[in-house]
Enzyme design. Structure first.
Site, PDB file in Angstrom:
ATOM      1  CD  GLU A   1     -30.850  31.748   9.085  1.00 46.99           C
ATOM      2  OE1 GLU A   1     -30.334  30.960   9.037  1.00 46.99           O
ATOM      3  OE2 GLU A   1     -30.197  32.704  10.187  1.00 46.99           O
ATOM      4  CB  CYS A   2     -36.789  33.417  12.246  1.00 49.67           C
ATOM      5  SG  CYS A   2     -38.049  33.011  13.871  1.00 49.67           S
ATOM      6  N   GLY A   3     -37.088  36.076  11.634  1.00 50.00           N
ATOM      7  CA  GLY A   3     -37.509  37.062  11.642  1.00 50.00           C
ATOM      8  C   GLY A   3     -37.443  37.940  10.477  1.00 50.00           C
TER       9      GLY A   3
ATOM     10  CG  LEU B   1     -41.012  33.682   6.984  1.00 49.74           C
ATOM     11  CD1 LEU B   1     -41.165  33.585   5.273  1.00 49.74           C
ATOM     12  CD2 LEU B   1     -41.190  32.647   7.711  1.00 49.74           C
TER      13      LEU B   1
ATOM     14  N   GLY C   1     -37.296  31.175   5.422  1.00 56.99           N
ATOM     15  CA  GLY C   1     -37.997  30.244   6.382  1.00 56.99           C
ATOM     16  C   GLY C   1     -37.743  30.358   7.698  1.00 56.99           C
TER      17      GLY C   1
END
Length: 474
Positions: free
Chosen positions: A334-336, A338, A435
């Protein structure tokens, strides 16, 4: 399970808006009551990881996030009462202004949460350059929705004796709201801020909590606050288990990347994986030379940009991650996470090589590139979510994928939010999905079971010496 009569002293600390001082007050109250010997269970309204972590440190508890968008009302109440049973005080910190929600009706607001949990509210009001008008503001708050039980106000950032006297007298003359504290301006923020809010505790060595507790003890009536928290009704509720019971399958080991670079996780996500049959093994992308002996990996969000040099320097770990993904190991990011799995990260004029799992480059900008709730439909087969399943979550990122031309398809069709590209989020390579969407396991009940199932397939293949297939749910 039959209905139970549940009770717990509780208060919700709300503000007139963001930056009103409610976090400082919440942290001070949490530590002050903890130092009195009370068992304090902290909660954070909304999806915020950073404030929740600080609240947990102040209260010496693991903070749970209560978000009416991420969780159904039934699950939210279940989560609150599961955590609140047997504690001396449940302390909830709101977000934004008391009545601010995702629409004109105030849906998902702190006020909605207070009503759902029958929780009295203490307002923290920034009184900079305001005197008698504060009485009018409080009068408006109390009449705007009479079902919201506003019991007191803590006046913040007051200028001096005359200012404080007029504020108190005006509020006492024109409203029934009890003045619980009058706080002078602090010379500086005890917890520095940067993009995304307060800085991480991992990057801040000074412990500010005893100082904040003394500040609240000196300038607020803690006994009155506690008395309000104790004057609450009991609630009749069918308290159900938070997680389904798992079968007796052989457990799997799931590695969790957890260090100063990546640490945005909900405790309930860990618990959901454990109840589904996972043993969690923490490791550091910064300090460890390679992935531990695990059957899958979970990478949350965080601040990879501020630790980018350390992530790049640890080339052995980056290579270890890439090799495991190439071998079919399930990985959810998730986020970081990614950003770490991309080819390069661009931050403040420098370029940092990352794990190079996906043909992506991410760049950090001065302003948010995505901020708010997310909803998406699962558009492509993957190991974690069935097709057409609706994923709910949130995003808060200053980075953006500057070029997605190398991506043939995305996993999620975004209905609400920004994601990685206009209308899309989630990329997949082998059994690795990454993502910008952060999700809460209690709002996406299939995730943990499917994650563990994918890890078990990988483990069985590895134990048998067979290649792991691409795992795809239909």
């Amino acid at each position: 399970m039959p209905a139970s009569l549940l009770t717990c002293p509780r208060i919700l600390v709300a503000g007139l808006g963001g930056g009103s001082g409610k976090t400082i007050v919440s942290l001070g109250l949490a530590r002050a009551f903890t130092e009195q010997g009370l068992t304090v269970q902290a909660f954070k309204k909304g999806p915020d990881y950073i404030d929740a972590k600080w609240l947990g440190l102040a209260s010496r508890s693991i903070t749970s996030n209560l978000d009416p968008f991420l969780l159904s009302s039934e699950v939210l109440r279940n989560l609150f009462w599961s955590r609140a049973q047997g504690v001396d005080l449940a302390l909830l910190e709101g977000n934004r202004g008391l009545y601010d929600g995702k629409d004109v009706l105030g849906t998902c607001s702190s006020a909605d949460l207070a009503k759902s949990l029958q929780c009295p509210v203490i307002i923290v009001a920034d009184c900079t350059k305001v005197t008698r008008t504060m009485a009018a503001i409080l009068l408006g708050l109390t009449t705007f929705d009479p079902e919201v039980d506003i019991r007191g106000v803590i006046l913040n950032r007051t200028a001096g004796g005359r200012h404080q006297k007029i504020l108190r007298q005006s509020i006492e003359k024109y409203t029934d709201v009890q003045v619980l504290g009058v706080l002078p301006k602090l010379p500086e923020n005890p917890i520095p801020e940067r993009h995304m809010g307060l800085i991480s505790d991992a990057e801040f060595s000074h412990d500010p909590f005893s100082e904040l507790a003394n500040f609240l003890r000196t300038h607020a009536d803690l006994d009155a606050c506690l008395n309000i928290a104790r004057q609450v009704p009991a609630v009749t509720l069918d308290l159900a288990p938070l997680y389904p019971c798992s079968g007796k399958s052989v457990p799997v080991r799931i590695g969790v990347a957890r260090d100063a670079a990546l640490w945005f996780y909900y405790q309930e996500n860990f618990e959901a994986l454990q109840h589904a049959g996972a043993e969690l093994v923490e490791f550091s992308l910064l300090a460890d030379p390679e992935l531990p002996d695990v059957d899958a990996v979970y990478m949350g969000g965080g601040f990879p940009e501020t630790l980018a040099d350390g992530l790049t320097t640890n080339a052995a770990m980056r290579q270890s991650v890439k090799e495991r993904v190439l071998g079919g190991m399930p990985l959810y990011a998730e986020c970081g996470g990614l950003m770490y799995l991309s080819r390069e990260l661009h931050y403040e004029g420098a370029t940092y090589p990352m794990a190079d799992v996906f043909p992506l480059e991410t760049k950090v900008f001065k302003k948010p590139q995505g901020h708010g709730y997310m909803s998406a439909l699962v558009a492509s087969p993957n190991p974690f979510y069935p097709l057409k399943n609706r994923l709910t979550g949130h995003e808060f990122h200053y980075s953006r994928c500057v070029d997605t031309s190398g991506i043939e398809s995305f996993v999620f069709d975004v209905e609400l939010g920004q994601g990685m590209a206009k209308g899309h989020d989630g990329v997949l390579y082998r059994n690795c999905l990454a993502g910008y969407t952060h999700m809460h396991a209690l709002g996406n009940s299939l995730w943990a079971r499917n994650f563990v199932s994918a890890a078990r397939i990988y483990k069985e293949c590895r134990d048998a010496g067979r290649p792991c297939p691409d795992i795809r749910l239909e």
